[in-house]
Every structure is written in C-alpha cells, then in structure tokens.
Design a protein around this motif. Sequence first.
Motif, PDB file in Angstrom:
ATOM      1  N   SER A   1      -5.588  11.056  -3.316  1.00 53.57           N
ATOM      2  CA  SER A   1      -4.632  10.745  -2.251  1.00 53.57           C
ATOM      3  C   SER A   1      -4.841   9.373  -1.619  1.00 53.57           C
ATOM      4  CB  SER A   1      -4.730  11.818  -1.160  1.00 53.57           C
ATOM      5  OG  SER A   1      -6.018  11.809  -0.586  1.00 53.57           O
ATOM      6  N   LYS A   2      -5.701   8.543  -2.181  1.00 55.93           N
ATOM      7  CA  LYS A   2      -5.990   7.221  -1.605  1.00 55.93           C
ATOM      8  C   LYS A   2      -5.840   6.131  -2.649  1.00 55.93           C
ATOM      9  CE  LYS A   2      -7.555   8.915   2.333  1.00 55.93           C
ATOM     10  NZ  LYS A   2      -6.889   8.710   3.593  1.00 55.93           N
ATOM     11  N   THR A  53       0.827  -1.199   0.000  1.00 56.91           N
ATOM     12  CA  THR A  53       0.000   0.000   0.000  1.00 56.91           C
ATOM     13  C   THR A  53       0.863   1.251   0.000  1.00 56.91           C
ATOM     14  OG1 THR A  53      -1.763  -1.142   1.172  1.00 56.91           O
ATOM     15  CG2 THR A  53      -1.808   1.235   1.269  1.00 56.91           C
ATOM     16  N   ALA A  93      -5.896  -0.820   1.529  1.00 63.29           N
ATOM     17  CA  ALA A  93      -6.312   0.569   1.362  1.00 63.29           C
ATOM     18  C   ALA A  93      -5.308   1.452   2.084  1.00 63.29           C
ATOM     19  CB  ALA A  93      -7.711   0.797   1.936  1.00 63.29           C
ATOM     20  N   GLY A  94      -5.149   2.663   1.611  1.00 62.55           N
ATOM     21  CA  GLY A  94      -4.228   3.564   2.290  1.00 62.55           C
ATOM     22  C   GLY A  94      -4.021   4.859   1.530  1.00 62.55           C
ATOM     23  N   ASP A  95      -3.074   5.647   1.998  1.00 65.52           N
ATOM     24  CA  ASP A  95      -2.741   6.904   1.344  1.00 65.52           C
ATOM     25  C   ASP A  95      -1.767   6.655   0.210  1.00 65.52           C
ATOM     26  OD1 ASP A  95      -4.273   8.364   3.170  1.00 65.52           O
ATOM     27  OD2 ASP A  95      -2.626   8.455   4.590  1.00 65.52           O
ATOM     28  N   LYS A 102      -6.003   3.630  -7.779  1.00 60.66           N
ATOM     29  CA  LYS A 102      -6.216   4.882  -7.046  1.00 60.66           C
ATOM     30  C   LYS A 102      -7.698   5.035  -6.757  1.00 60.66           C
ATOM     31  CE  LYS A 102      -2.538   7.986  -7.624  1.00 60.66           C
ATOM     32  NZ  LYS A 102      -2.451   9.247  -7.015  1.00 60.66           N
TER      33      LYS A 102
END
Length: 69
Positions: A46-47, A13, A66-68, A42
């Motif tokens: 930003s995720k 991630t 999931a993440g930044d 994406k």
Amino acid sequence: MRFPLIFVAMSLTALAGDFAGKWTIEGEIAGHIVNMNCTVEKADESKIAGKCQLKGSEGTESVAIAGDA
C-alpha cells in the motif's frame, strides 16, 4: 519554487500506485521551465517511494517522494 515542486511530487505520488517505473516530466511551474526525472517503486502493498531529480532555472534539486499507493 519549493511549494510547486512539492505539489508536483505529491501529485505524482497519488498516481504512482499503478505507474511504478521511470518517468520524465517536462513543463512549467509558476513561470519556471522544469525537467524532472523520477523513479517510482512500490515500497510494499500500500506504499510507494521514489526520487525525482529536478533540473530547472535555479539549478538541480533532488526530492524524495513517498505515499500511499
């Protein structure tokens, strides 16, 4: 085996912001041979989000990531 798998998913991630697409990961985690097929995309600017299918010595497991970005 859940802890090492979560660590790998979190590592993927962290890298996935510039690497959206399909990935195959093969290796060893805590003495277990693993084969992972991941799809990373994406979710917005930003995720990122995706899913990994893990095939290991204990069977097959699906993990959401999931993440930044």
